[in-house]
Enzyme design. Sequence first.
Site, PDB file in Angstrom:
ATOM      1  CD  GLU A 100      12.507   4.573  -2.068  1.00 27.45           C
ATOM      2  OE1 GLU A 100      13.460   5.810  -1.867  1.00 27.45           O
ATOM      3  OE2 GLU A 100      11.223   5.013  -1.421  1.00 27.45           O
ATOM      4  CE1 TYR A 154     -11.172 -11.153   8.181  1.00 25.79           C
ATOM      5  CE2 TYR A 154      -8.764 -12.313   7.399  1.00 25.79           C
ATOM      6  CZ  TYR A 154     -10.233 -10.928   6.967  1.00 25.79           C
ATOM      7  OH  TYR A 154     -10.233  -9.601   6.142  1.00 25.79           O
ATOM      8  CG  ASP A 197      12.662   7.492  -4.747  1.00 29.03           C
ATOM      9  OD1 ASP A 197      13.206   7.556  -6.334  1.00 29.03           O
ATOM     10  OD2 ASP A 197      11.295   7.190  -5.087  1.00 29.03           O
TER      11      ASP A 197
END
Lengths: 836, 365
Positions: free
Chosen positions: B198, B99, B250
């Site tokens: 995870e 910004y 996973d």
Amino acid sequence: MAEPRDIASKLADNQKQASISEFFEKNKHFLGFDSLHRSLITAVKEAVDNALDACEEARILPDIRVEIRKVDVKRDVLELEVEDNGPGIPRDNVAKVFGQLLFGSRFHAIRQSRGQQGIGITGVVMYSQLTTGRPTRVRSKIAAETTAVEMLLGLDTKANKAVKSDEQRVPWVLEDGTEKLSGLKVTCRMKAKYQRGKQSVWQYLRMTSIVNPHASITFVDPDGEEEHWPRVTERLPRKVSSIKPHPHGIELGQLHRMAMSSRAANISIFLKTEFSGVPTRAIKEMCEVAGLVDNNGRPLSLKPAKMDPDQIRALAETFQGMRGYLRPFRLDHRGTRIYVADARRPGLPGQPISENKHGDLVTALTNAGLDELPSIVASRTELHWEESLHRLVAHVSNAHGEGPWNAKDADLISKHIRKEWEPGVVFEPVRLLKPPVDCLSPIEEMLIKKGLSKTIDSRFVATLTRVPAVSQGNPFQIEVGLIFGEGMPADSPVEVLRFANRVPLMYQQGGCMLTKAIESVDWRQYGLDQSGGSGVPKGPAAILVHLASTNVQFTSEAKEAVADNEEVHDEARKAMLELGRGLRKHLEKRKKLEKTKEKFELITDILPAIAEKSAAILDRPVPSLAGSITKIMNAVIVEESTTWNKEAKRTEVRLTLGNYTAKSRAFTMLATWPEREGAVMVENESGGTSELTGVWAWKLDTLKPGETATVTYALDGLEKGDWTETDVFYRGAGDVIGATKMDDELLKELRRQEEVLADDGEEEDMDEEPSDLDEAEDMDEEASDFDEAEELDEEPSDLDEDEPQQDDVRDLDSAPTAPRPSGGGSLFDYDMGGHA
Amino acid sequence: MTRQHTPQETKTALHEVVVEMYDRIVKGEPPTMTLPVRTKNNIAFNERLGVYKYGKSTSVRDATSLQSAKQLLRALHVVEFIEGMIDTGKSSTLREMYYISEGWGHGKFGSQNESNNLAEDLEVVTKCLREDFKLRPEEDGARIIGNITLQERNRRGEWMRINARDDVGDSGYGVPYNVEEEKIELLEHDIDFIMAVETGGMFDRLIENGFDEAYRCALVHLKGQPARSTRRIMKRMSEEWDLPVVVFADGDPWSFRIHASIAYGAIKTAHISEYLATPTATYLGITADDIEAYDLPSDELSKKDIEALQAELTDPRFADGWWQEQIRMMLELGKKAEQQSLAKYGLDFVTDTYLPEKLSELGLA
């Protein structure tokens, strides 16, 4: 396929007047009054077309105002009011023009006119009366009178005439208090529906304004919303002359009508005075071919109206090329045909002896001998010649002896005659001249450009007016325009704007030959999307096609789609290809310029910032950028800006050439400018010289690395939007970004274009030539409608050159189709198209 | 070994970038910025450090096109901005810098991604850390639960002693963006290993089942691809306390990459791999053979999954035989499975059966 003339004859032949409204009722679908929505468009169309035509003939810049008002929403009753500033209609003619079907000059004269469609304003009066029972209010003022005449008009369909009521004289005072000089205002109530969209009154008027850039059109819709399409040129369309019909475009029925109503003393005068493209030589030939000659071979001294049906048919067949001359030839040793001079006779085309004559021939030959052979063959075929009969006799004598022949011989001889025998004769129709093409009024490139630019806001506009051409005796001319850029949807099909004789075609886009011509182009190579390379392309663009012709053939009576015609299609396609090339060039140029612009931003904004910032961080002096700039750019760049100066009413051009290379460079810079369009170059302080018409050249001083040279000038005599992009060329070594190298080939091409354009100029001069006035008489007697109004205004002479009738014989010399690179061939080689 | 730099060292390193540009302009050439190629083709295993680092390929960004010229200008603005922060003792997030760039004229960033990449570029070129630049990431670190004790310096500059089992709620100890010694000291622990998990769902399941206490471990929630600070604190715990790290994720190509970034270093941050990666970390599961062995509910591999697996086959971090086998097996199966698919056999299956079995293979249970 019913053309206006056919409708005319249908109506004229129909003596039962009572059935006129029935006729209307039955045929309202092709008169354009089939749905409530369409009826409104048709009514607007008839009124606006009349207004434009009348203004054009009276040489008045049209101001047209169309207003639609709600009257009874529940019952779909609307009021339509159309007002123009045309010549007006004299009091005594008002009733005829509005109240009588088919009262108007357009059914008699052949020229390009809008009002080839429908049955004109009378249809609107009739439709109003049939749907609301109300008469139409007409106010008309001609310049010669101080007050306007106002009346209510209804139709007496039994008598096929108007019923006047409530007639009065009124002063016509405008809003600003001044009196209206001349004009017409039509107010009628009808059952109709107002709709928006692609097929709407709004779209019709918008399209009309595109092809009538000289008109100012205002539209007030039923919600009171006003739209105004301003006039963008003060130039009226070229005054077109009517031409007489060309034999190639004439069918039996029409010839019959013309013969019956002709006052010519004999057939020769009939052919000479009532047709175009018929030189004196052809008159004799046509009479001979059609059998309209006396025993001495001279054209019959017969009044055209006295011709019997067979004679008329023979003449029509001659027109159509179904009758002509048989010309003998022999083959030289190379197989080339050598024609026998002056040896020809009237005849028909066809097989030497058709298959079904086989039995007949065999019968005749059986038991016949060599002596009889020539007469047997001659009596059964037109296609023979003395010499070829000798050859036949020689062959038969060798193969079958002198006869008498048996049936087997006869069969073999007959087969030989039909298959092997070379009769040595060709068929040729009577050769005619092309019809004159000054009966066409193209809109012309610059004006289409303006018309398009005023209704569509865009970056790129290209327009093209093709050279007039002829198809089946009808002169025609194709004009196209393409507009491309932001403001139009990029992922939908381009807008197709079709026009026939300046009349917008709004329905049946898919079935129209003009659309097919667009679809036949592979637009992908020109920068538009097109799935599979066919169909209407997609992209932020609109394509305009205008067909100007004395006889536009439509697919149906609805007159919304132009019928297939190979020659017209080819012309349109060629024009599209040229536009496509222009578009591609534009897009390529734009891409290049964008890149150049980026580089300029780099060296003028970013690089100095990098230098300053790095110097500041390191607390060192800001380094010089010259070296980096030449390394980054490494090019010579031309920046072109062509802008309209509102205050000075001038087009200002600024060309900057910058040498951003490490070496000194010297160039001559050249730029295009619209010299031919009447522009004047002013404030050109850099001097220079004219390279050729429309191209100016400046020899620049040698530029050292990092140096730039600027040329500025202004163009006077143009309007806004006339000239928006200047093409820049250069002479010198290496590449210049933003300019095209001027080499010999390019120069040659430009010179060639110059010559072509110069020819155009000469051709236009021809139009001004006074013509044979005697012949104008016949036409003028029948001229009526708005023509008549004009004559009344200019009382003294109805034989001035306002109606130039081309002298056919002079056509030979004045050559309306002046030599052009694309034209080719002399007039005598006028192609007979499919008739040969 | 990468370490934090003093403000002066950081400034000097940044100035070298500026000098390169300045000198080129003085020589009459387009300014340039030279930086290593940051793709998998330019990472190589560093024997000494045991992690993957950038190789020798460099690319030169020069100011001959508008886009790269703008990049150079932005880099200069960032350098100036960082120097300013160093001098005034401030710091900012990457987003704040994005910004702030609104005021940089032609040097303004087009997107947040551009500013993130440029910060990384500067790290790579200067061999400094984001922390040296006083730039903070947007993402917060992970959560930890387990019997470990550390102290963190709070905003008032005081040290706070925290036990990540007794002093925290169910959400655990939140890892701050800066986990360096000036901010965090690791004090003591009573665990046998560290388990990186995870997904949040599995993390919470293990806590609810009391797995951390039953198996004497610290649980670290990775929140998908772990943030720098998460990887850094795992590395510190592993090194300073000499504890093994296992990764429980996973069973899909993206989990393999999560593991690779923990164990060998991420491609994007290969310049600081030795600072973030834990080479001893072991992949516990879910493996491709688990899907078969435990008959887990599975999904078809998507087109993107297959492309990712195929890319991993040529990724030097997966060059070892075990990984090649796992990747090929998953491609053959055409299937992937989530951690939570273990719930097929009940909520306790993961803690009672699956993890004990897998850990015992590693000698941890």
